[in-house]
Design a protein around this motif. Structure first.
Motif, PDB file in Angstrom:
ATOM      1  N   ASP A  76      49.084 -14.124-105.505  1.00  0.00           N
ATOM      2  CA  ASP A  76      48.416 -15.352-105.917  1.00  0.00           C
ATOM      3  C   ASP A  76      49.357 -16.109-106.842  1.00  0.00           C
ATOM      4  OD1 ASP A  76      46.841 -17.367-106.840  1.00  0.00           O
ATOM      5  OD2 ASP A  76      45.284 -16.094-107.695  1.00  0.00           O
ATOM      6  N   TYR A  77      49.853 -17.246-106.368  1.00  0.00           N
ATOM      7  CA  TYR A  77      50.823 -17.993-107.144  1.00  0.00           C
ATOM      8  C   TYR A  77      50.176 -18.869-108.214  1.00  0.00           C
ATOM      9  CZ  TYR A  77      54.488 -16.752-103.840  1.00  0.00           C
ATOM     10  OH  TYR A  77      55.386 -16.062-103.081  1.00  0.00           O
ATOM     11  N   SER A  78      48.879 -18.967-108.257  1.00  0.00           N
ATOM     12  CA  SER A  78      48.225 -19.933-109.131  1.00  0.00           C
ATOM     13  C   SER A  78      48.583 -19.735-110.595  1.00  0.00           C
ATOM     14  CB  SER A  78      46.703 -19.867-108.950  1.00  0.00           C
ATOM     15  OG  SER A  78      46.215 -18.578-109.235  1.00  0.00           O
ATOM     16  N   LEU A  79      48.577 -18.491-111.064  1.00  0.00           N
ATOM     17  CA  LEU A  79      48.879 -18.250-112.464  1.00  0.00           C
ATOM     18  C   LEU A  79      50.332 -18.561-112.790  1.00  0.00           C
ATOM     19  CD1 LEU A  79      46.833 -15.010-113.238  1.00  0.00           C
ATOM     20  CD2 LEU A  79      46.320 -17.368-113.858  1.00  0.00           C
ATOM     21  N   THR A  80      51.230 -18.310-111.843  1.00  0.00           N
ATOM     22  CA  THR A  80      52.630 -18.648-112.057  1.00  0.00           C
ATOM     23  C   THR A  80      52.792 -20.152-112.216  1.00  0.00           C
ATOM     24  OG1 THR A  80      53.363 -16.747-110.767  1.00  0.00           O
ATOM     25  CG2 THR A  80      54.956 -18.511-111.095  1.00  0.00           C
ATOM     26  N   THR A 101      56.905 -11.864-105.198  1.00  0.00           N
ATOM     27  CA  THR A 101      56.329 -11.926-103.848  1.00  0.00           C
ATOM     28  C   THR A 101      55.108 -11.025-103.709  1.00  0.00           C
ATOM     29  OG1 THR A 101      57.740 -10.125-103.037  1.00  0.00           O
ATOM     30  CG2 THR A 101      58.603 -12.369-102.846  1.00  0.00           C
ATOM     31  N   GLY A 102      54.860 -10.201-104.723  1.00  0.00           N
ATOM     32  CA  GLY A 102      53.758  -9.256-104.653  1.00  0.00           C
ATOM     33  C   GLY A 102      54.178  -7.880-104.192  1.00  0.00           C
ATOM     34  N   ASN A 103      55.476  -7.727-103.849  1.00  0.00           N
ATOM     35  CA  ASN A 103      55.983  -6.413-103.456  1.00  0.00           C
ATOM     36  C   ASN A 103      56.271  -5.566-104.694  1.00  0.00           C
ATOM     37  OD1 ASN A 103      56.424  -6.466-100.379  1.00  0.00           O
ATOM     38  ND2 ASN A 103      57.283  -8.425-101.039  1.00  0.00           N
ATOM     39  N   PHE A 128      63.683  -5.291-104.561  1.00  0.00           N
ATOM     40  CA  PHE A 128      64.635  -4.821-103.550  1.00  0.00           C
ATOM     41  C   PHE A 128      63.902  -4.134-102.398  1.00  0.00           C
ATOM     42  CE2 PHE A 128      66.820  -5.008-107.632  1.00  0.00           C
ATOM     43  CZ  PHE A 128      67.950  -5.743-107.308  1.00  0.00           C
ATOM     44  N   TYR A 129      62.954  -4.853-101.803  1.00  0.00           N
ATOM     45  CA  TYR A 129      62.103  -4.280-100.760  1.00  0.00           C
ATOM     46  C   TYR A 129      62.674  -4.462 -99.359  1.00  0.00           C
ATOM     47  CZ  TYR A 129      60.663  -9.139-100.139  1.00  0.00           C
ATOM     48  OH  TYR A 129      60.662 -10.497 -99.932  1.00  0.00           O
ATOM     49  N   ARG A 130      63.783  -5.189 -99.210  1.00  0.00           N
ATOM     50  CA  ARG A 130      64.322  -5.460 -97.868  1.00  0.00           C
ATOM     51  C   ARG A 130      65.826  -5.227 -97.837  1.00  0.00           C
ATOM     52  NH1 ARG A 130      64.826 -12.071 -97.628  1.00  0.00           N
ATOM     53  NH2 ARG A 130      65.341 -12.360 -99.829  1.00  0.00           N
ATOM     54  N   LYS A 131      66.310  -4.900 -96.641  1.00  0.00           N
ATOM     55  CA  LYS A 131      67.739  -4.769 -96.429  1.00  0.00           C
ATOM     56  C   LYS A 131      68.357  -6.144 -96.219  1.00  0.00           C
ATOM     57  CE  LYS A 131      67.324  -0.226 -94.209  1.00  0.00           C
ATOM     58  NZ  LYS A 131      67.563   0.560 -92.961  1.00  0.00           N
ATOM     59  N   LEU A 132      69.647  -6.274 -96.458  1.00  0.00           N
ATOM     60  CA  LEU A 132      70.338  -7.542 -96.276  1.00  0.00           C
ATOM     61  C   LEU A 132      70.169  -8.022 -94.831  1.00  0.00           C
ATOM     62  CD1 LEU A 132      72.165  -9.587 -97.749  1.00  0.00           C
ATOM     63  CD2 LEU A 132      74.133  -8.344 -96.822  1.00  0.00           C
ATOM     64  N   GLY A 133      69.675  -9.249 -94.672  1.00  0.00           N
ATOM     65  CA  GLY A 133      69.457  -9.805 -93.342  1.00  0.00           C
ATOM     66  C   GLY A 133      68.016  -9.757 -92.888  1.00  0.00           C
ATOM     67  N   GLU A 134      67.200  -8.930 -93.524  1.00  0.00           N
ATOM     68  CA  GLU A 134      65.790  -8.872 -93.170  1.00  0.00           C
ATOM     69  C   GLU A 134      65.039 -10.056 -93.770  1.00  0.00           C
ATOM     70  OE1 GLU A 134      64.953  -4.070 -92.699  1.00  0.00           O
ATOM     71  OE2 GLU A 134      64.337  -5.111 -94.519  1.00  0.00           O
ATOM     72  N   PRO A 135      63.974 -10.522 -93.130  1.00  0.00           N
ATOM     73  CA  PRO A 135      63.225 -11.680 -93.633  1.00  0.00           C
ATOM     74  C   PRO A 135      62.444 -11.360 -94.894  1.00  0.00           C
ATOM     75  CG  PRO A 135      62.079 -10.710 -91.765  1.00  0.00           C
ATOM     76  CD  PRO A 135      63.414  -9.997 -91.861  1.00  0.00           C
ATOM     77  N   GLU A 136      62.173 -12.399 -95.656  1.00  0.00           N
ATOM     78  CA  GLU A 136      61.355 -12.242 -96.849  1.00  0.00           C
ATOM     79  C   GLU A 136      59.932 -11.885 -96.439  1.00  0.00           C
ATOM     80  OE1 GLU A 136      60.178 -14.703-100.928  1.00  0.00           O
ATOM     81  OE2 GLU A 136      61.292 -15.677 -99.325  1.00  0.00           O
TER      82      GLU A 136
END
Length: 208
Positions: A117-121, A96-98, A102-110
């Motif tokens: 940049d998803y192009s290379l993926t 996601t670029g983060n 594990f940047y969020r708590k359970l229940g928090e939005p993505e």
């Protein structure tokens, strides 16, 4: 090296083990998986290599994005069936670029980082599919048909698609034709056993 690798209990989980990855400050970055060969490549190169269960292949972290992980230490747990990698990350660990997966708590939005940049993926996933179609020709597959017809057809199609980009009359058409050209370029590279990663390495060298 073989002695170190053999200390891991590979048989318990069908030949792969979970790997916790944390940075040198102790922050957990991600959970990944390794096979024997992935661990071997990690120990040989000093850069983290993981086993992708979805793509059934070994990949170096950051092989396309450049967000590599320099391994400082490898630890094994008390049951010898899980590993801990302490790394020095060169960029985000998360797709996601983060910084961490594990940047969020359970229940928090993505949360998608703005600079992601998803192009290379997408190109890397397409490259892998093209490679599979080359190694095992599939009936009804356009990609397999190109490889079956050989170099002349593959080179001709890339040239045709490049011309289509040049003569495209509007923005939408340029985007459409460029996508076709990139696909046929990846086929051409695969025909010559050249990976996208090698091209990215050359571009990175030129930037320096």
């Amino acid at each position: 090296m073989d002695e170190l690798i053999n200390r891991v209990n590979w048989e318990k989980n069908g030949g792969i083990v979970p790997v916790i990855v944390q940075d040198t400050r102790g922050e957990v970055l991600t959970l990944a998986y390794m096979s024997r060969e992935a661990l071997r490549k990690t120990l040989e190169t000093g850069y983290a290599h993981y086993y992708s269960r979805s793509q059934d292949r070994i990949r170096m972290k950051g092989e396309v994005s450049g967000n590599v992980q320099l391994v400082k230490e490898v630890r094994v747990d008390c049951d010898n069936d899980a590993l801990l990698l302490i790394v020095e990350p060169k960029g985000p660990a998360c797709h996601t670029g983060n910084y961490s997966c594990f940047y969020r708590k359970l229940g928090e939005p993505e949360r998608i980082a703005e600079e992601i940049d998803y192009s290379l993926t997408i190109l890397r996933e397409l490259e892998e599919l093209i490679k599979q179609r080359k190694e095992k020709l599939l009936d009804g597959s356009y990609t397999s048909k190109l490889f079956a017809e050989g170099k002349e057809k593959i080179y001709k199609k890339f040239g045709e698609e490049a011309i289509e980009v040049l003569v495209a009359e509007d923005r939408e058409r340029i985007i459409y034709e460029t996508a076709d050209m990139l696909y046929h370029l990846l086929v051409l590279l695969a025909y010559n056993d050249i990976s996208l990663g090698e091209v990215m390495t050359e571009l990175r060298r030129r930037r320096k």
